[in-house]
Motif scaffolding. Sequence first.
Motif, PDB file in Angstrom:
ATOM      1  N   THR A 101       0.787  -1.396  -0.049  1.00  0.00           N
ATOM      2  CA  THR A 101       0.039  -0.076  -0.145  1.00  0.00           C
ATOM      3  C   THR A 101       0.736   1.303  -0.206  1.00  0.00           C
ATOM      4  OG1 THR A 101      -0.158  -0.317   2.393  1.00  0.00           O
ATOM      5  CG2 THR A 101      -1.941  -1.087   1.274  1.00  0.00           C
ATOM      6  N   SER A 102       2.263   1.281   0.395  1.00  0.00           N
ATOM      7  CA  SER A 102       3.142   2.281   0.630  1.00  0.00           C
ATOM      8  C   SER A 102       3.475   2.869  -0.991  1.00  0.00           C
ATOM      9  CB  SER A 102       4.307   2.080   1.494  1.00  0.00           C
ATOM     10  OG  SER A 102       5.012   1.070   0.932  1.00  0.00           O
ATOM     11  N   ARG A 103       3.560   1.963  -1.783  1.00  0.00           N
ATOM     12  CA  ARG A 103       4.209   2.075  -3.059  1.00  0.00           C
ATOM     13  C   ARG A 103       3.206   2.790  -4.231  1.00  0.00           C
ATOM     14  NH1 ARG A 103       8.603  -1.138  -3.710  1.00  0.00           N
ATOM     15  NH2 ARG A 103       8.740  -2.992  -2.381  1.00  0.00           N
ATOM     16  N   VAL A 104       3.090   4.060  -3.805  1.00  0.00           N
ATOM     17  CA  VAL A 104       2.097   4.778  -4.465  1.00  0.00           C
ATOM     18  C   VAL A 104       2.525   4.904  -6.094  1.00  0.00           C
ATOM     19  CG1 VAL A 104       0.919   7.218  -4.894  1.00  0.00           C
ATOM     20  CG2 VAL A 104       1.241   5.992  -2.308  1.00  0.00           C
ATOM     21  N   ASP A 105       3.750   5.331  -6.133  1.00  0.00           N
ATOM     22  CA  ASP A 105       4.323   5.414  -7.656  1.00  0.00           C
ATOM     23  C   ASP A 105       4.151   4.081  -8.542  1.00  0.00           C
ATOM     24  OD1 ASP A 105       5.145   7.958  -7.146  1.00  0.00           O
ATOM     25  OD2 ASP A 105       7.019   7.557  -6.706  1.00  0.00           O
ATOM     26  N   ALA A 106       4.342   2.856  -7.589  1.00  0.00           N
ATOM     27  CA  ALA A 106       4.346   1.757  -8.352  1.00  0.00           C
ATOM     28  C   ALA A 106       2.752   1.396  -8.651  1.00  0.00           C
ATOM     29  CB  ALA A 106       4.644   0.497  -7.461  1.00  0.00           C
ATOM     30  N   HIS A 107       1.533   1.987  -7.974  1.00  0.00           N
ATOM     31  CA  HIS A 107       0.386   1.806  -8.287  1.00  0.00           C
ATOM     32  C   HIS A 107       0.070   2.407  -9.695  1.00  0.00           C
ATOM     33  CE1 HIS A 107      -0.144   1.145  -3.811  1.00  0.00           C
ATOM     34  NE2 HIS A 107       0.232   0.135  -4.235  1.00  0.00           N
ATOM     35  N   ARG A 108       0.398   3.966  -9.622  1.00  0.00           N
ATOM     36  CA  ARG A 108       0.410   4.702 -10.912  1.00  0.00           C
ATOM     37  C   ARG A 108       0.840   3.887 -12.102  1.00  0.00           C
ATOM     38  NH1 ARG A 108       0.901   9.388  -7.259  1.00  0.00           N
ATOM     39  NH2 ARG A 108       3.242   9.162  -7.655  1.00  0.00           N
ATOM     40  N   PHE A 109       2.059   3.326 -11.903  1.00  0.00           N
ATOM     41  CA  PHE A 109       2.814   2.509 -13.118  1.00  0.00           C
ATOM     42  C   PHE A 109       1.999   1.452 -13.497  1.00  0.00           C
ATOM     43  CE2 PHE A 109       5.563  -0.959 -13.900  1.00  0.00           C
ATOM     44  CZ  PHE A 109       6.029  -0.581 -15.019  1.00  0.00           C
ATOM     45  N   TYR A 110       1.292   0.621 -12.575  1.00  0.00           N
ATOM     46  CA  TYR A 110       0.675  -0.521 -12.955  1.00  0.00           C
ATOM     47  C   TYR A 110      -0.737  -0.084 -13.538  1.00  0.00           C
ATOM     48  CZ  TYR A 110       3.930  -3.158  -9.994  1.00  0.00           C
ATOM     49  OH  TYR A 110       4.985  -3.714  -9.647  1.00  0.00           O
ATOM     50  N   GLU A 111      -1.497   0.927 -12.942  1.00  0.00           N
ATOM     51  CA  GLU A 111      -2.541   1.482 -13.909  1.00  0.00           C
ATOM     52  C   GLU A 111      -2.130   1.972 -15.129  1.00  0.00           C
ATOM     53  OE1 GLU A 111      -3.851   4.401 -10.682  1.00  0.00           O
ATOM     54  OE2 GLU A 111      -4.907   2.585  -9.599  1.00  0.00           O
ATOM     55  N   ARG A 112      -1.096   2.701 -15.149  1.00  0.00           N
ATOM     56  CA  ARG A 112      -0.755   3.069 -16.730  1.00  0.00           C
ATOM     57  C   ARG A 112      -0.640   1.881 -17.575  1.00  0.00           C
ATOM     58  NH1 ARG A 112       2.906   6.561 -14.406  1.00  0.00           N
ATOM     59  NH2 ARG A 112       4.643   5.296 -14.988  1.00  0.00           N
ATOM     60  N   LEU A 113      -0.542   0.646 -17.112  1.00  0.00           N
ATOM     61  CA  LEU A 113      -0.201  -0.480 -17.949  1.00  0.00           C
ATOM     62  C   LEU A 113      -1.545  -1.151 -18.221  1.00  0.00           C
ATOM     63  CD1 LEU A 113       3.354  -1.862 -16.672  1.00  0.00           C
ATOM     64  CD2 LEU A 113       2.875  -0.555 -18.748  1.00  0.00           C
ATOM     65  N   GLY A 114      -2.459  -0.664 -17.524  1.00  0.00           N
ATOM     66  CA  GLY A 114      -3.891  -1.239 -17.726  1.00  0.00           C
ATOM     67  C   GLY A 114      -4.476  -2.306 -16.685  1.00  0.00           C
ATOM     68  N   PHE A 115      -3.794  -2.149 -15.562  1.00  0.00           N
ATOM     69  CA  PHE A 115      -3.921  -2.830 -14.355  1.00  0.00           C
ATOM     70  C   PHE A 115      -5.058  -2.041 -13.607  1.00  0.00           C
ATOM     71  CE2 PHE A 115      -0.251  -5.150 -15.484  1.00  0.00           C
ATOM     72  CZ  PHE A 115      -0.200  -6.406 -15.062  1.00  0.00           C
ATOM     73  N   THR A 116      -6.069  -2.889 -12.738  1.00  0.00           N
ATOM     74  CA  THR A 116      -6.904  -2.039 -12.005  1.00  0.00           C
ATOM     75  C   THR A 116      -6.596  -2.425 -10.719  1.00  0.00           C
ATOM     76  OG1 THR A 116      -8.654  -3.642 -12.637  1.00  0.00           O
ATOM     77  CG2 THR A 116      -8.583  -1.674 -14.013  1.00  0.00           C
ATOM     78  N   ALA A 117      -7.179  -1.681  -9.876  1.00  0.00           N
ATOM     79  CA  ALA A 117      -7.075  -2.137  -8.208  1.00  0.00           C
ATOM     80  C   ALA A 117      -8.435  -2.702  -7.943  1.00  0.00           C
ATOM     81  CB  ALA A 117      -6.762  -0.637  -7.376  1.00  0.00           C
ATOM     82  N   SER A 118      -8.720  -3.672  -8.226  1.00  0.00           N
ATOM     83  CA  SER A 118      -9.988  -4.402  -8.033  1.00  0.00           C
ATOM     84  C   SER A 118     -10.300  -5.207  -6.852  1.00  0.00           C
ATOM     85  CB  SER A 118     -10.214  -5.397  -9.272  1.00  0.00           C
ATOM     86  OG  SER A 118      -9.392  -6.441  -9.143  1.00  0.00           O
ATOM     87  N   HIS A 119      -9.197  -5.591  -6.078  1.00  0.00           N
ATOM     88  CA  HIS A 119      -9.375  -6.444  -4.884  1.00  0.00           C
ATOM     89  C   HIS A 119      -8.566  -5.742  -3.798  1.00  0.00           C
ATOM     90  CE1 HIS A 119     -10.540  -9.004  -7.956  1.00  0.00           C
ATOM     91  NE2 HIS A 119     -11.145  -9.851  -6.849  1.00  0.00           N
ATOM     92  N   LEU A 120      -9.043  -6.257  -2.470  1.00  0.00           N
ATOM     93  CA  LEU A 120      -8.126  -5.701  -1.423  1.00  0.00           C
ATOM     94  C   LEU A 120      -7.392  -7.179  -1.001  1.00  0.00           C
ATOM     95  CD1 LEU A 120      -7.663  -3.945   1.170  1.00  0.00           C
ATOM     96  CD2 LEU A 120      -9.601  -4.705   2.083  1.00  0.00           C
ATOM     97  N   GLY A 121      -6.280  -7.083  -0.554  1.00  0.00           N
ATOM     98  CA  GLY A 121      -5.361  -8.134  -0.339  1.00  0.00           C
ATOM     99  C   GLY A 121      -5.103  -8.249   1.152  1.00  0.00           C
ATOM    100  N   PHE A 122      -5.041  -9.522   1.750  1.00  0.00           N
ATOM    101  CA  PHE A 122      -4.637  -9.835   3.064  1.00  0.00           C
ATOM    102  C   PHE A 122      -3.514 -10.692   3.088  1.00  0.00           C
ATOM    103  CE2 PHE A 122      -9.220  -9.024   2.884  1.00  0.00           C
ATOM    104  CZ  PHE A 122      -9.211  -7.955   4.164  1.00  0.00           C
ATOM    105  N   LYS A 123      -2.577 -10.565   4.259  1.00  0.00           N
ATOM    106  CA  LYS A 123      -1.527 -11.577   4.494  1.00  0.00           C
ATOM    107  C   LYS A 123      -1.681 -11.991   5.926  1.00  0.00           C
ATOM    108  CE  LYS A 123       1.663  -9.528   1.083  1.00  0.00           C
ATOM    109  NZ  LYS A 123       3.070  -8.695   1.069  1.00  0.00           N
ATOM    110  N   LEU A 124      -1.135 -13.246   6.134  1.00  0.00           N
ATOM    111  CA  LEU A 124      -0.978 -13.843   7.492  1.00  0.00           C
ATOM    112  C   LEU A 124       0.480 -14.477   7.481  1.00  0.00           C
ATOM    113  CD1 LEU A 124      -2.345 -14.493  10.259  1.00  0.00           C
ATOM    114  CD2 LEU A 124      -2.859 -16.798   9.139  1.00  0.00           C
ATOM    115  N   ALA A 125       1.369 -13.711   8.597  1.00  0.00           N
ATOM    116  CA  ALA A 125       2.694 -14.195   8.481  1.00  0.00           C
ATOM    117  C   ALA A 125       2.553 -15.548   9.446  1.00  0.00           C
ATOM    118  CB  ALA A 125       3.540 -13.109   9.344  1.00  0.00           C
ATOM    119  N   LEU A 126       3.371 -16.519   8.812  1.00  0.00           N
ATOM    120  CA  LEU A 126       3.380 -17.691   9.711  1.00  0.00           C
ATOM    121  C   LEU A 126       4.494 -18.184  10.188  1.00  0.00           C
ATOM    122  CD1 LEU A 126       1.459 -19.957   6.968  1.00  0.00           C
ATOM    123  CD2 LEU A 126       0.631 -18.744   8.866  1.00  0.00           C
ATOM    124  N   GLY A 127       5.541 -16.986  10.409  1.00  0.00           N
ATOM    125  CA  GLY A 127       6.586 -17.416  11.073  1.00  0.00           C
ATOM    126  C   GLY A 127       7.335 -16.313  11.879  1.00  0.00           C
TER     127      GLY A 127
END
Length: 151
Positions: free
Chosen positions: A125-151
């Motif tokens: 979520t901190s990679r705002v510039d990367a988000h703009r880059f991916y959107e310029r390539l046609g990717f859409t922010a369509s989902h919310l992701g979650f993580k669970l650290a196991l170790g």
Amino acid sequence: MTDHLFRPAVVGDVPAIVALLAADPLGAGRETPDDLTPYLAAFDRLAADPNQHLLVAERGGEVVGTLQLTVIPGLSRAGATRTVIEAVRVRSTERGLGLGTRLMEHAVEESRRLGASLVQLTSDTSRVDAHRFYERLGFTASHLGFKLALG
């Protein structure tokens, strides 16, 4: 600049790939380039799995970019195959030259070649510039992701 070669990574690329991962602000706190042992073991696992594709961008004999492409066959979407792009990194001296765009376009074309009908990725979520880059390539922010650290 179009003198970049895109190819599958080989074990000799591991130090350069780890250096790219560690040079990233987020990777600086989690990567340990001084001990390649876990990375070499991970490379062996990736190389043995036909659904894993670790790619590098090379210029002048040096690795200057990388990404991992994972193929996921599935039942959803009428049995669609998807790919996931992860760990996209471009050496700081190569940024702004179009390498990131060409590397991503290569990954999308490789996804098509591998039979995928969907390409997805996650980005911190901190990679705002990367988000703009991916959107310029046609990717859409369509989902919310979650993580669970196991170790």
